[in-house]
Design an enzyme around this catalytic site. Structure first.
Site, PDB file in Angstrom:
ATOM      1  N   ASP A  94    -140.491  26.812  10.526  1.00  0.00           N
ATOM      2  CA  ASP A  94    -139.792  26.753  11.805  1.00  0.00           C
ATOM      3  C   ASP A  94    -138.472  27.511  11.715  1.00  0.00           C
ATOM      4  OD1 ASP A  94    -138.242  25.914  14.095  1.00  0.00           O
ATOM      5  OD2 ASP A  94    -139.624  24.233  14.321  1.00  0.00           O
TER       6      ASP A  94
ATOM      7  N   ARG B 155    -158.603  31.600  26.806  1.00  0.00           N
ATOM      8  CA  ARG B 155    -158.100  32.590  25.854  1.00  0.00           C
ATOM      9  C   ARG B 155    -159.138  32.708  24.746  1.00  0.00           C
ATOM     10  NH1 ARG B 155    -155.191  31.962  20.803  1.00  0.00           N
ATOM     11  NH2 ARG B 155    -154.195  33.926  20.219  1.00  0.00           N
TER      12      ARG B 155
ATOM     13  N   GLU C  79    -148.607  33.718  28.836  1.00  0.00           N
ATOM     14  CA  GLU C  79    -150.012  34.019  28.577  1.00  0.00           C
ATOM     15  C   GLU C  79    -150.937  33.188  29.459  1.00  0.00           C
ATOM     16  OE1 GLU C  79    -150.409  34.898  23.931  1.00  0.00           O
ATOM     17  OE2 GLU C  79    -148.938  33.342  24.373  1.00  0.00           O
TER      18      GLU C  79
ATOM     19  N   GLY D  52    -146.849  33.005  15.115  1.00  0.00           N
ATOM     20  CA  GLY D  52    -147.578  34.253  14.939  1.00  0.00           C
ATOM     21  C   GLY D  52    -146.700  35.346  15.514  1.00  0.00           C
TER      22      GLY D  52
ATOM     23  N   GLU E 276    -137.470  34.726  22.294  1.00  0.00           N
ATOM     24  CA  GLU E 276    -136.782  34.258  23.487  1.00  0.00           C
ATOM     25  C   GLU E 276    -135.605  33.342  23.190  1.00  0.00           C
ATOM     26  OE1 GLU E 276    -139.678  32.466  26.099  1.00  0.00           O
ATOM     27  OE2 GLU E 276    -141.128  34.042  25.650  1.00  0.00           O
TER      28      GLU E 276
ATOM     29  N   ASN F  58    -156.842  26.969  25.975  1.00  0.00           N
ATOM     30  CA  ASN F  58    -156.650  27.703  24.714  1.00  0.00           C
ATOM     31  C   ASN F  58    -157.021  26.733  23.594  1.00  0.00           C
ATOM     32  OD1 ASN F  58    -155.819  29.128  22.493  1.00  0.00           O
ATOM     33  ND2 ASN F  58    -153.708  29.412  23.151  1.00  0.00           N
TER      34      ASN F  58
ATOM     35  N   HIS G 119    -152.356  39.386  20.463  1.00  0.00           N
ATOM     36  CA  HIS G 119    -151.264  39.025  21.379  1.00  0.00           C
ATOM     37  C   HIS G 119    -151.292  39.870  22.648  1.00  0.00           C
ATOM     38  CE1 HIS G 119    -148.881  37.348  17.726  1.00  0.00           C
ATOM     39  NE2 HIS G 119    -149.481  36.361  18.370  1.00  0.00           N
TER      40      HIS G 119
ATOM     41  N   HIS H 110    -143.218  40.366  20.025  1.00  0.00           N
ATOM     42  CA  HIS H 110    -143.691  39.006  20.290  1.00  0.00           C
ATOM     43  C   HIS H 110    -143.462  38.211  19.005  1.00  0.00           C
ATOM     44  CE1 HIS H 110    -146.518  35.900  21.958  1.00  0.00           C
ATOM     45  NE2 HIS H 110    -146.554  35.607  20.668  1.00  0.00           N
ATOM     46  N   LEU H 111    -142.397  37.434  18.992  1.00  0.00           N
ATOM     47  CA  LEU H 111    -141.987  36.741  17.771  1.00  0.00           C
ATOM     48  C   LEU H 111    -142.145  35.237  17.943  1.00  0.00           C
ATOM     49  CD1 LEU H 111    -138.678  38.737  17.087  1.00  0.00           C
ATOM     50  CD2 LEU H 111    -141.015  39.283  16.346  1.00  0.00           C
TER      51      LEU H 111
ATOM     52  N   ARG I  10    -147.914  33.154   7.617  1.00  0.00           N
ATOM     53  CA  ARG I  10    -148.753  34.293   7.247  1.00  0.00           C
ATOM     54  C   ARG I  10    -147.921  35.378   6.573  1.00  0.00           C
ATOM     55  NH1 ARG I  10    -151.772  35.065  12.984  1.00  0.00           N
ATOM     56  NH2 ARG I  10    -150.745  33.143  13.630  1.00  0.00           N
TER      57      ARG I  10
END
Length: 394
Positions: A284, A94, A380, A213, A332, A8, A182, A209-210, A242
């Site tokens: 973060d 990827r 992924e 991004g 998660e 990736n 994603h 999907h947190l 973003r």
């Protein structure tokens, strides 16, 4: 050891993972890590399956293309030195954008690469670096096949209506539409859901999907029917740096009143906003959750509010809500975020068990919840390794 190398590649980093394929594809990598600081002072860091950690500098020189090739060359030498019996049989990459041409993984050759270079304007911050790594591997070890796996592919099952913008037809015909991203993460998580939530996996499922991004996807029968990201990876949810969805009039205002050009707006939208911009402290989530600053609380509150707003929108697209699934670094690991989102979504029948949530259990829904709520770690890299082997078998 026969293995698939998963790559990736970004502008200044190169993430990698090595998956053993005999006697069957391993679920976890035998080795994973990254080379950071490409273009400055590159450093390789890695961790093997036994938990051993490695760190060492990487020497590069020349242009950015040469630096990526030097970094990969260093990686191959390092892998051989640490695994003398290693036999890399293929590389899986990827690649962010497959456009309208590629809705499934594909073996990479010069013709395909030319097609993918045509999608650079659709993903200028990611696509060039993804493709640079492919060419570097081809130059260094041309004998191994390479497979491209696309972040957009999972969403090609969406209806034309779900992918359309309200733009003049001539512009839409040029490929300006909602692609979504994603996809590799959603694909992996969707495959785990029958074992986690049973028959509900075929119903109306929302996956969040947190991470730095962030996006969400609505599924029916395990297939994408709507997603929050659109033409680019900046639409939808608020993210680490973003903006997420933004009134286009704001950009017109900044252009007309502040004299901002495309470069300045790109920097604002992608690098200066989101959790970092609102808090003024950090991108973060861990730092913000630990902070007592009002600005940190407001950033977290806005992040959760935007997720809850999108849950309502995606539930409408999916025709209901049978399950809510959290994944990604924040999804998660940030129990307070999950708790706030669940509270804001209580009107949809979402209720979580505080103890299960704090323990990051696989199922965190309360006994009286009308909606199944789960925390499913994404993988992924494993999805790319799976697709690479699958493609080579054909």
């Amino acid at each position: 050891m026969k293995a698939v190398l998963v790559i990736n590649a970004g502008s200044s980093s190169l993430k990698f993972a090595l998956f053993a394929i005999e006697p069957a594809l391993a679920q976890s990598p035998a080795l994973s890590g990254q080379i950071e600081g490409i273009g400055a002072t590159p450093v390789l860091s890695a961790k093997d399956a036994d938990g051993a950690h490695y760190h060492e500098p990487v020497l590069t020189s020349g242009t950015q293309t040469e630096q990526h090739r030097d970094a990969l060359n260093h990686l191959f030498r390092w892998l051989s030195a640490h695994n003398p019996d290693l036999d890399v049989v293929a590389a899986g990459h990827r690649i962010v954008h497959g456009g309208e041409l590629y809705s499934a993984p594909v073996t990479l050759n010069e013709s395909v690469l030319r097609d993918l270079e045509g999608f650079i304007p659709l993903a200028p911050l990611h696509q060039p670096h993804n493709l640079r790594a492919v060419r570097a591997v081809a130059a260094l070890i041309p004998e191994i096949p390479q497979v491209g796996c696309f972040d957009t592919a999972f969403h090609r099952t969406q209806s034309p209506l779900a992918q359309a913008f309200a733009l003049p037809r001539a512009i839409s015909a040029e490929g300006v539409k909602r692609y979504g991203f994603h996809g590799l993460s959603y694909d992996y998580v969707a495959r785990q859901l029958p074992d986690v939530i049973g028959e509900r996996a075929n119903g109306a499922v929302l996956i969040a999907h947190l991470g730095n991004g962030a996006s969400m996807c609505a599924l029916r029968e395990g297939r994408s029917v709507a997603t929050t990201m659109g033409f680019t990876a900046v639409e939808g949810l608020m993210m680490g740096t973003r903006t997420g969805s933004l009134d286009p009039g704001v950009m017109l205002y900044l252009m007309e009143q502040k004299g901002m050009d495309a470069k300045a707006l790109t920097n604002l939208l992608y690098k200066e906003s989101g959790l970092l911009g609102v808090s003024g402290i950090s991108q973060d989530m861990r730092t913000l959750l630990a902070s007592d600053a009002r600005e940190a609380r407001e950033a977290v509150d806005l992040f959760c509010y935007r997720i809850a707003r999108e849950i309502g929108s995606l539930a409408a697209a999916a025709g209901g809500l049978d399950a809510l699934v959290f994944t990604g670094g924040i999804g998660e690991h940030a129990a307070p975020v999950r708790a706030r989102v669940a509270k804001l979504s209580a009107w949809l029948g979402v209720a979580i068990d505080p103890d299960a949530n704090d323990a990051h259990a696989l199922r965190i829904d309360a006994p009286d919840s009308r909606v199944a709520v789960a925390v499913v770690p994404t993988n992924e890299e494993g999805m790319i390794a799976h697709y690479t082997l699958e493609r080579l078998a054909h």
